[in-house]
Design a protein around this motif. Structure first.
Motif: not given
Length: 497
Positions: A216, A220, A392, A397, A399
């Motif tokens: 995410t 976060r 992403n 991120t 990913y």
């Protein structure tokens, strides 16, 4: 428009332009330099033509230049967003350190060195400070994801850079599997489940959950890390505060059961307990004002950790004795919980169990973050498949790298051995930081933030301590270094062609 000599000077001179587009602050400064600003817009214009097949209007050239298309010409992947300040970076370091270091490493070190564990904690702290300051000045001057892997490439040579990244991957992947298994063990004990068949399943569920958190994005992940670190610090602070009045100050002196050799081995094991601050440098591409933030965050992290470790070690050796802390692999209680049960105030052992659970989650979360950034950096360099460098859509991120990290950790969870893994991590991390210190020796006087002797001290201590672990551990480590270098030689053949 600049004359050709000016463009050649900035493009070819020591690789200045390709180097500065790797990080945003320096890029903005250089692109606003009037000598090459027009030239950079000229390249931006052609980048638009190649992408669309149309001639751009002025607004489009400005749009594409400001949106980062020009830097993308020189880079194979976009940059991560800078979202961490001093507080967030410090908590990331604490989240990586406070876990296996307190709840596992002190237990193993006490088993090896007896009362000498207190001396080992102090020596390891000194070595960690030297390495931490050298890491800080390297990260401040070269703030991209990858840590010593990138520093080795920039300041030494590609082979040493690859070795650093390879050792980091091996050591921290095994440590992450250990953290997941440790969390599962503590959690099952807390809920009263004695059946060990659920151990691996619980560890895999924890790994999958935290992987989703990391996917995410860093913001976060930072919030989750803050909550985890807060609970862990509270439980350890209560343990030290309640345990200090129980300390028998006539503690045993270092005798035959704490020989010099055993203290050095324990120091090597305890050094790993400080090495979590490396996560700050591996994520330096995501730190705001890295030249100021990274050194301060590393220093704050090490000082807080050292004070906490000394307090825990004094309570362990003085209130419980090293014999109670001997780590029993597969046992039903956390090592520190054995000491906490003897305290007169009820509830301390239960609070400590909660702290242990959150600590292992924090370590696992930060290891997933740090490992994914190393895979990202190696993918950029083509030491690993390029697909690992994909981000992403929001640019927060890598990913693909995160998923690869999850799979490799999951495989090791199936066969993990806590004590052997921790010893192997000690050797690998010490080699990693030896390369860090070697790279710090190459900094110019203008780049250097701290005296050069710190790098020499760190280098000598790392190489010295690395070979105090068990012989089969460092022999295996050397064999894996050779295997990694062979792998790099093979995969770079098509890249060269």
């Amino acid at each position: 428009m600049p004359v050709p000599q000016q463009t050649d000077k900035y493009f070819c001179g020591a690789g200045r332009l390709p180097a500065i587009v790797m990080f945003s602050e320096q890029a903005r400064c250089l692109f606003h330099n009037r000598k090459i600003f027009l030239w950079s817009r000229y390249v931006a214009c052609y980048s638009y033509i190649f992408r669309t097949g149309k001639m751009p209007v002025p607004q489009q050239t400005d749009k594409y230049f400001c949106a980062g298309i020009l830097p993308a010409i020189f880079m194979s992947s976009p940059l991560l967003k800078r979202e961490l300040g001093i507080f967030g970076a410090t908590l990331m370091g604490l989240g990586s350190i406070l876990g296996t270091g307190v709840f596992v490493s002190i237990g193993i070190a006490a088993e090896v060195a007896g009362p000498g564990v207190i001396v080992a904690v102090g020596i390891a702290a000194f070595v960690a400070v030297c390495n931490g300051l050298n890491s800080a000045q390297l990260a401040a001057n070269h703030p991209v994801s990858g840590g010593t892997y990138e520093y080795g490439y920039k300041y030494l040579n590609p082979w040493l850079g690859f070795t650093a990244g390879w050792m980091f991957l091996l050591a921290k992947t095994a440590s992450a599997a250990t953290a997941a298994l440790g969390f599962a063990g503590y959690f099952l004990n807390a809920v009263g489940v004695a059946d060990r068949t659920y151990l691996i399943l619980t560890a895999l569920v924890a790994l999958a959950t935290l992987t989703l958190v990391v996917l995410t994005g860093i913001r976060r992940s930072n919030i989750a890390n803050t909550a985890i670190v807060s609970v862990t610090l509270l439980s350890l602070a209560v343990f030290v505060a309640v345990g200090l009045p129980e300390v028998r100050w006539e503690m045993a002196t270092v005798q035959n059961d704490s020989s010099i050799g055993s203290i050095f081995q324990a120091t090597a094991l305890m050094f790993v307990a400080y090495s979590g601050y490396a996560r700050i440098t591996t994520m330096s591409e995501e730190v705001r004002e890295p030249r100021k933030t990274i050194p301060k965050a590393i220093i704050f992290t090490l000082v807080l950790t050292m004070l906490l470790y000394v307090g825990v070690a004094v309570v362990v050796a003085g209130a419980g004795g090293a014999d109670k802390l001997s780590l029993q692999i597969g046992g039903t209680a956390a090592p520190l919980e054995v000491i906490a049960r003897s305290f007169p105030i009820p509830g301390v052992s239960q609070l400590l169990a909660v702290g242990a659970i959150t600590a292992m989650l924090g370590v696992l979360l930060n290891l997933i973050l740090g490992l994914s950034r190393i895979w990202l950096a190696m993918g950029r360099r083509l030491d690993m498949p390029r697909v690992l460098a994909r981000l992403n859509p929001s640019g927060t991120t890598p990913y693909v790298a995160v998923v690869v990290v999850e799979v490799t950790i999951a495989l090791l969870i199936l066969v993990g051995d806590v004590k052997t893994t921790w010893s192997f991590s000690a050797f690998s991390v010490l080699i990693y930081y030896a390369i860090t210190n070697l790279a710090a020796l190459q900094l110019s006087p203008a780049e250097r933030l701290y005296p050069q002797w710190l790098a020499w001290v760190g280098l000598g201590n790392c190489l010295f301590l690395a070979f105090w672990v068990e012989r089969q551990i460092w022999l295996t480590g050397l064999a894996l270094i050779v295997a990694g270098l062979i792998w790099r030689a093979i995969v770079r053949i098509p890249a060269r062609n």
